[in-house]
Design a protein around this motif. Structure first.
Motif, short mmCIF file in Angstrom:
data_model
loop_
_atom_site.label_atom_id
_atom_site.label_comp_id
_atom_site.label_asym_id
_atom_site.label_seq_id
_atom_site.Cartn_x
_atom_site.Cartn_y
_atom_site.Cartn_z
N UNK A 26 15.87 12.66 7.03
CA UNK A 26 17.10 11.58 6.52
C UNK A 26 16.33 10.58 5.58
N UNK A 27 16.99 10.11 4.61
CA UNK A 27 16.78 9.38 3.96
C UNK A 27 17.54 7.99 4.03
N UNK A 28 17.33 6.78 4.20
CA UNK A 28 18.16 5.76 4.59
C UNK A 28 18.46 4.87 3.28
N UNK A 29 17.91 5.02 2.34
CA UNK A 29 18.23 4.51 0.99
C UNK A 29 18.96 5.56 0.07
N UNK A 30 19.61 4.89 -1.05
CA UNK A 30 20.24 5.72 -1.95
C UNK A 30 19.39 6.48 -3.02
N UNK A 31 19.63 7.51 -3.54
CA UNK A 31 18.90 8.01 -4.74
C UNK A 31 18.83 7.16 -5.94
N UNK A 34 15.46 4.77 -5.35
CA UNK A 34 14.24 5.47 -5.48
C UNK A 34 14.12 5.73 -7.17
N UNK A 35 15.35 5.93 -7.86
CA UNK A 35 15.05 5.90 -9.02
C UNK A 35 14.67 4.47 -9.79
N UNK A 36 15.35 3.40 -9.18
CA UNK A 36 15.19 2.22 -9.64
C UNK A 36 13.62 1.63 -9.40
N UNK A 49 0.13 6.81 -19.80
CA UNK A 49 -0.55 7.05 -18.27
C UNK A 49 0.45 7.89 -17.51
N UNK A 50 -0.13 8.36 -16.35
CA UNK A 50 0.83 8.92 -15.32
C UNK A 50 0.10 8.35 -13.97
N UNK A 51 1.13 8.31 -13.20
CA UNK A 51 0.95 8.16 -11.62
C UNK A 51 1.07 9.48 -10.71
N UNK A 52 0.21 9.76 -9.84
CA UNK A 52 0.33 10.88 -9.12
C UNK A 52 0.15 10.33 -7.71
N UNK A 53 1.29 11.00 -6.92
CA UNK A 53 1.25 10.35 -5.56
C UNK A 53 1.31 11.72 -4.64
N UNK A 75 4.81 7.71 -1.51
CA UNK A 75 5.78 8.79 -2.02
C UNK A 75 7.14 8.63 -1.52
N UNK A 76 7.31 8.10 -0.13
CA UNK A 76 8.56 7.59 0.36
C UNK A 76 9.59 6.72 -0.42
N UNK A 77 8.56 5.87 -1.07
CA UNK A 77 9.46 4.70 -1.67
C UNK A 77 9.50 5.06 -3.04
N UNK A 78 8.85 5.83 -3.56
CA UNK A 78 9.28 6.39 -5.00
C UNK A 78 10.28 7.49 -4.99
N UNK A 79 10.49 8.44 -3.87
CA UNK A 79 11.20 9.64 -3.81
C UNK A 79 12.15 9.78 -2.56
#
Length: 125
Positions: A26-31, A34-36, A49-53, A75-79
């Motif tokens: 479950x994700x306790x944050x809204x979509x 993560x988009x922000x 540039x590109x970031x790979x996680x 990865x959890x923070x961004x997605x």
């Protein structure tokens, strides 16, 4: 003796119920949260540039028992994704595919086999 046995049975039931909740991510944050976070990252990334996680791999304890899985915090923070076998690409500028579709992120996850679906009814006492 009977009281100890009932207490032990109760503790097993409580433990199984708590593990059943952990097995379904479950994700306790809204979509939007993560988009922000991804947009804030893009603002500080250098041009072109590109970031790979990558997701953390699963770990095995004692050759036959898996540790409780813990996702890569980045990865959890961004997605908001909490399962293994995933990789996230975040591009500074929008990219285009061969059909002309624009995208700023690519997210690859392993397809789960149908046999891996969780039957929650088997985990309850």
């Amino acid at each position: 003796m009977m009281r100890k046995l009932l207490t032990l049975l109760f503790m097993v039931c409580v433990a199984q119920t708590s593990f059943a909740q952990d097995l379904e991510p479950t994700d306790y944050f809204s979509k939007d949260f993560h988009a922000q976070r991804r947009e804030a990252l893009r603002k500080i990334m250098p041009d072109s540039s590109v970031m790979v996680v990558f997701a953390y791999p699963t770990r095995t304890f004692s050759n036959d028992v898996d540790y409780l899985y813990h996702q890569n915090p980045d990865l959890y923070y961004f997605s908001g994704y909490k399962e293994p076998d995933a990789v996230l690409f975040i591009f500074k500028e929008a990219q285009t595919d061969d059909k002309g579709n624009a995208y700023k992120e690519l997210f690859f996850v392993e397809k789960k086999p149908a046999t891996r679906k969780l039957d929650r009814s088997t985990l309850r006492c």
